[in-house]
Design a protein around this motif. Structure first.
Motif, PDB file in Angstrom:
ATOM      1  N   ASN A  65      26.624  20.281 -43.327  1.00  0.00           N
ATOM      2  CA  ASN A  65      26.812  21.089 -44.523  1.00  0.00           C
ATOM      3  C   ASN A  65      28.109  21.143 -45.505  1.00  0.00           C
ATOM      4  OD1 ASN A  65      24.120  21.957 -43.813  1.00  0.00           O
ATOM      5  ND2 ASN A  65      24.689  23.798 -42.673  1.00  0.00           N
ATOM      6  N   PHE A  66      28.934  21.149 -44.378  1.00  0.00           N
ATOM      7  CA  PHE A  66      30.203  21.155 -45.100  1.00  0.00           C
ATOM      8  C   PHE A  66      30.464  19.873 -45.832  1.00  0.00           C
ATOM      9  CE2 PHE A  66      34.654  21.490 -45.869  1.00  0.00           C
ATOM     10  CZ  PHE A  66      35.328  20.201 -45.421  1.00  0.00           C
ATOM     11  N   GLN A  68      28.348  18.039 -47.339  1.00  0.00           N
ATOM     12  CA  GLN A  68      27.470  18.078 -48.227  1.00  0.00           C
ATOM     13  C   GLN A  68      28.067  18.921 -49.498  1.00  0.00           C
ATOM     14  OE1 GLN A  68      23.662  18.480 -46.754  1.00  0.00           O
ATOM     15  NE2 GLN A  68      23.161  16.333 -47.000  1.00  0.00           N
ATOM     16  N   TYR A  69      28.464  20.084 -49.154  1.00  0.00           N
ATOM     17  CA  TYR A  69      29.284  20.882 -49.919  1.00  0.00           C
ATOM     18  C   TYR A  69      30.369  20.522 -50.764  1.00  0.00           C
ATOM     19  CZ  TYR A  69      30.710  25.256 -52.053  1.00  0.00           C
ATOM     20  OH  TYR A  69      31.476  26.417 -52.803  1.00  0.00           O
ATOM     21  N   PHE A  70      31.105  19.977 -49.940  1.00  0.00           N
ATOM     22  CA  PHE A  70      32.456  19.209 -50.134  1.00  0.00           C
ATOM     23  C   PHE A  70      32.065  18.140 -51.395  1.00  0.00           C
ATOM     24  CE2 PHE A  70      36.677  18.801 -50.421  1.00  0.00           C
ATOM     25  CZ  PHE A  70      37.433  17.880 -49.567  1.00  0.00           C
ATOM     26  N   HIS A  71      31.092  17.399 -51.033  1.00  0.00           N
ATOM     27  CA  HIS A  71      30.670  16.491 -52.007  1.00  0.00           C
ATOM     28  C   HIS A  71      30.320  16.983 -53.257  1.00  0.00           C
ATOM     29  CE1 HIS A  71      27.740  13.147 -53.169  1.00  0.00           C
ATOM     30  NE2 HIS A  71      28.876  12.698 -53.345  1.00  0.00           N
ATOM     31  N   LYS A  72      29.593  18.001 -53.263  1.00  0.00           N
ATOM     32  CA  LYS A  72      29.135  18.597 -54.298  1.00  0.00           C
ATOM     33  C   LYS A  72      30.150  19.114 -55.511  1.00  0.00           C
ATOM     34  CE  LYS A  72      25.782  22.354 -55.366  1.00  0.00           C
ATOM     35  NZ  LYS A  72      26.832  23.400 -55.516  1.00  0.00           N
ATOM     36  N   CYS A  73      31.077  19.678 -54.639  1.00  0.00           N
ATOM     37  CA  CYS A  73      32.342  20.607 -55.449  1.00  0.00           C
ATOM     38  C   CYS A  73      33.105  19.345 -55.924  1.00  0.00           C
ATOM     39  CB  CYS A  73      33.150  21.131 -54.433  1.00  0.00           C
ATOM     40  SG  CYS A  73      32.358  22.609 -53.771  1.00  0.00           S
ATOM     41  N   GLU A  81      36.763  25.399 -55.551  1.00  0.00           N
ATOM     42  CA  GLU A  81      35.941  25.333 -54.488  1.00  0.00           C
ATOM     43  C   GLU A  81      36.540  24.005 -53.769  1.00  0.00           C
ATOM     44  OE1 GLU A  81      34.538  28.772 -53.878  1.00  0.00           O
ATOM     45  OE2 GLU A  81      33.856  27.066 -52.527  1.00  0.00           O
ATOM     46  N   CYS A  85      37.738  24.165 -49.567  1.00  0.00           N
ATOM     47  CA  CYS A  85      37.038  23.235 -48.768  1.00  0.00           C
ATOM     48  C   CYS A  85      38.433  22.492 -48.162  1.00  0.00           C
ATOM     49  CB  CYS A  85      36.438  22.072 -49.311  1.00  0.00           C
ATOM     50  SG  CYS A  85      34.585  22.961 -49.772  1.00  0.00           S
ATOM     51  N   ASN A  89      38.461  25.302 -45.104  1.00  0.00           N
ATOM     52  CA  ASN A  89      37.347  24.715 -44.417  1.00  0.00           C
ATOM     53  C   ASN A  89      37.389  23.622 -43.417  1.00  0.00           C
ATOM     54  OD1 ASN A  89      36.354  27.039 -45.592  1.00  0.00           O
ATOM     55  ND2 ASN A  89      34.539  25.758 -46.800  1.00  0.00           N
TER      56      ASN A  89
END
Lengths: 557, 220
Positions: A65-66, A68-73, A81, A85, A89
């Motif tokens: 999840n981290f 994928q979220y990092f990638h998105k940001c 964000e 991360c 994070n």
């Protein structure tokens, strides 16, 4: 340009390494090919399984999840964000899952981010940095090579373009990239020079890969970033309070390039210092006003690194006043901002180490050139180094040597060792050279503190008499007095942005002149300053009072 | 002289950016060192660039050029150019006879053992051959040190410090620095009493810095 920018990535060496890899891992080619299914991802997983003799790696949910979220940001350019991360994070997850072991290899992460090549490069940057910093045993030879290729890919992506790339990263990360790039180069240079404990295979690979972590490549990257961003022109305009955007150009106006350009200047300062070229180190900063209160970059680690190397360079150039001013300023800065650093792991350790080193360098500089410094820095200095300073004042050469050995940068050589005739301690030679130069300077000045302490006792004295007190011939003593005056007159920066500029000044509290056969001594007594300290504390207390009042009407004043 | 200016401009452009690490420029830079020695001019940055190229490319190292660079650095005392050069020259090269001798000269000058320095030079004149104006450059440095140390100095002592100068030559140097004869074989250097005085520095707290505090206190 005598070096083509395409030369970042060295194709040939890849093949060398692949050959080495298959030898050391004992690939059984037949069996391996027989079990290929044709589906690349499955095969990849299978190969890894075979190679490591462990079950197929499954990414833990929280990590996935981290990632994928990092990638998105990053894709969305959400700086706030991304920073979250990156600074919070990532470090928290490292603490929890990967305290001393590597993060999952890039191949396992790739499928979860749509095989995004840019994210892969950025992820690997963090991946290898973590291995260098926290994994027991540090990086293997293969990992050192791979990390280098990753940096080549990153800088190729950023530099080998006609238009600025649409990437935005927080300044802290940009600084860390440059900082780590040079750190890994330094680490590799040292690693490469230690031939005695390496296997023949390892030495052979090194011999066949002269371009890996080559000093010219590193210089090329830094210079290219500086040139592309027009950072020097921007700084010049900024110094006269003009608009830097007017000279920034297409790339320079983009924050990624501008900040990488700026950080590359600091990177060059560091690189030149590691190679013993202090003049060039200070020179590359000639458009940065080191004594200005407002700072161009708000990344603390960048500030601290800058002043550490600037101070050290000044010290080696016998500009003790400038060195002392640099160290005192930054040590005060660290004192005041220490709380900010607690959560950020790599940075905190590094900053605290530099803090200690700078106190030691300050101790040396003040021994050679006593002068007034900020009271709070001075008290910390006394706490940490009082004993050492006393011994150095008495002329204990060993203490000088030990202190500078602890506090100096890890010097390196730009040249590969002779693989056929390895020398023992070849990796120590750059350090030994700088140490020797410094200790020769100390030897020339060894009488100065003793003479100073004798001078403090008198106001007027025949030279012949003082010479006998010091157990020296009159001739030798006269020479020593001339030497005292000469050594105490340093070049001191007074104005302008170039740190190289300056005038000869003497800030000696104990001063004298010779009138024929008499010596006339003057002592400057400076009363202790308390005003500043009290004013500061009163303001702090007022602040505290105000916030207590705000907390509730029941709080008493 | 015009030759030197053109050369200086040419060299400056070679030292820009990444080109300064290009070993193909060594020939030009080495010739420039020779030119400085012949014409009594000086360019620290160019000379450091040569030493750095030697550091990066040890197979191109030239002992003679390095010796010249070091001697030229001595002519710029009291600046610490010599120390900067030392930091870029490998230990093995620093053990070479020619370099050892020059390092020794540096040591003597830094510790102000001027009498010993002059006897070394007189005994080995070939060391500084080729460096135009070397002795006079060193005398400039010695006069600088004398100028910051002495108020009044014995003429013979001064002459000795400057390399056993004749009274004729000594007069020239005195004129150059504005030092006057002070009768009975003495030379007046400067009124040091004005510069070197015991001081008692006490702290002055100006009203502005405490005004804010006083106002806040009054408000309570």
């Amino acid at each position: 340009m005598y070096m083509q920018s395409e030369e970042f990535v060295e194709g040939n060496a890849y093949d060398t390494y692949a050959a080495y890899g298959s030898q050391s891992h004992g690939y059984n080619q037949e069996e391996e090919y027989g079990l290929h299914s044709g589906d690349p991802r499955q095969d990849l997983a299978y190969e890894r399984q075979y190679e490591h003799q462990t079950p197929t790696y499954i990414l833990p949910e929280v990590i996935k999840n981290f990632i994928q979220y990092f990638h998105k940001c990053i894709n969305e350019g959400n700086l706030y964000e991304i920073n979250n991360c990156y600074e919070n994070n990532f470090n928290k997850l490292t603490e929890r899952f990967f305290k001393n072991s590597p993060w999952p290899e890039a191949e396992f992460v790739l499928p979860h981010v749509g095989n995004d090549p840019l994210f892969l490069i950025l992820y690997k940057e963090l991946y290898y940095r973590h291995i260098y910093a926290k994994v027991t045993g540090g990086p293997t030879q293969e990992q050192r090579f791979e990390s280098y290729y990753n940096y080549c890919n990153l800088f190729n992506y950023i530099l080998n373009v006609d238009l600025p790339v649409p990437l935005e990263l927080p300044n802290q990360w940009l600084w860390d990239i440059i900082d780590e790039f040079i750190y890994q180069f330094q680490s590799f240079s040292q690693y490469r020079s230690k031939l005695m404990k390496k296997t023949d295979d390892e030495i052979n690979v090194l011999r066949l890969s002269p371009k890996i972590w080559n000093v010219h490549s590193v210089l090329n990257v830094l210079h290219s970033l500086v040139d592309k961003s027009n950072i020097n022109q921007q700084l010049e305009v900024y110094a006269i309070e003009g608009d830097p955007d007017s000279v920034a150009g297409e790339f320079g106006s983009h924050p990624l390039y501008k900040m990488l350009g700026y950080f590359s200047l600091i990177g060059l300062l560091r690189l030149h210092s590691l190679l013993g070229d202090y003049y060039q180190g200070i020179k590359v900063l000639e458009n940065i006003e080191l004594n200005k209160k407002s700072v161009y970059s708000r990344v603390p680690a960048c500030q601290i690194t800058t002043y550490y190397y600037v101070g050290f360079a000044y010290m080696m150039m016998r500009r003790y006043q400038d060195a002392i001013r640099s160290f005192a300023n930054i040590l005060l800065y660290i004192q005041r901002t220490k709380q900010m650093f607690q959560t950020k792991s790599y940075q905190y350790d590094m900053i605290m180490k530099m803090n200690d080193q700078m106190y030691n360098l300050l101790a040396i500089s003040l021994t050679l050139h006593p002068m007034r410094i900020d009271e709070s820095v001075h008290s910390q200095l006394r706490e940490k180094c009082a004993d050492k300073m006393l011994k150095m004042q008495k002329g204990d050469r060993q203490v000088f040597e030990d202190t500078i050995s602890f506090a100096c940068p890890k010097f390196i050589s730009p040249v590969v060792p002779n693989y056929d005739a390895p020398k023992n301690n070849y990796h120590k030679e750059p350090f030994m050279l700088q140490l020797k130069v410094f200790m020769e300077e100390v030897s020339q000045q060894i009488m100065v503190p003793t003479i100073r302490s004798f001078l403090k006792l008198y106001t007027t004295m025949p030279i012949s008499k003082l010479a006998t007190f010091l157990d020296m011939s009159e001739d030798d003593f006269r020479n020593a007095l001339l030497c005292f005056k000469h050594k105490m007159k340093n070049v001191v920066w007074t104005k302008g942005s170039s740190g190289l500029e300056g005038e000869f000044q003497s800030a000696s509290e104990v001063d004298f002149y010779i009138d024929l056969d008499m010596i006339h001594i003057a002592d400057t007594k400076v009363a202790r300053r308390y005003g500043d300290f009290f004013i500061r504390q009163i303001h702090k207390f007022e602040e505290l009072n105000r916030s207590l009042v705000k907390m509730g009407p029941s709080s008493k004043q | 002289m015009a030759d030197h200016l053109a050369m200086r401009r040419n060299v400056a452009s070679l030292l820009k950016g990444i080109d300064r690490y290009n070993p193909e420029n060594l020939g030009t830079l080495e010739r420039y060192v020779e030119l400085q020695a012949k014409e009594n001019t000086y360019d620290l940055e160019a000379n450091l660039a040569v030493l750095k190229l030697y550091q990066f490319n040890p197979m191109y190292f030239q002992l003679n050029v390095t010796a010249q660079i070091l001697l030229k650095a001595l002519t710029n005392l009291p600046h610490t150019d010599f120390v900067l050069c030392k930091c870029l020259i490998g230990e093995a090269h620093q053990q070479e006879d020619q370099i050892v001798k020059i390092l020794h000269l540096h040591d003597l000058l830094e510790t102000c053992q001027f009498k010993t320095f002059w006897s070394e030079i007189t005994g080995n004149p070939e060391m500084i051959m080729g460096i135009q104006g070397f002795p006079d450059s060193v005398r400039k440095y010695i006069c600088h040190v004398v100028g910051i140390t002495y108020q009044m100095i014995d003429k013979d002592v001064l002459a000795e410090l400057l390399g056993d100068l004749s009274h004729e030559d000594l007069k020239q140097w005195m004129t150059k620095y504005g030092w006057s004869e002070a009768g009975d074989n003495k030379v007046f250097i400067a009124n040091q009493e004005g510069n070197v005085k015991s001081k008692n520095i006490t702290e002055k707290i100006d009203f502005d810095s405490v005004a804010g505090i006083m106002a806040a206190a009054a408000a309570h």
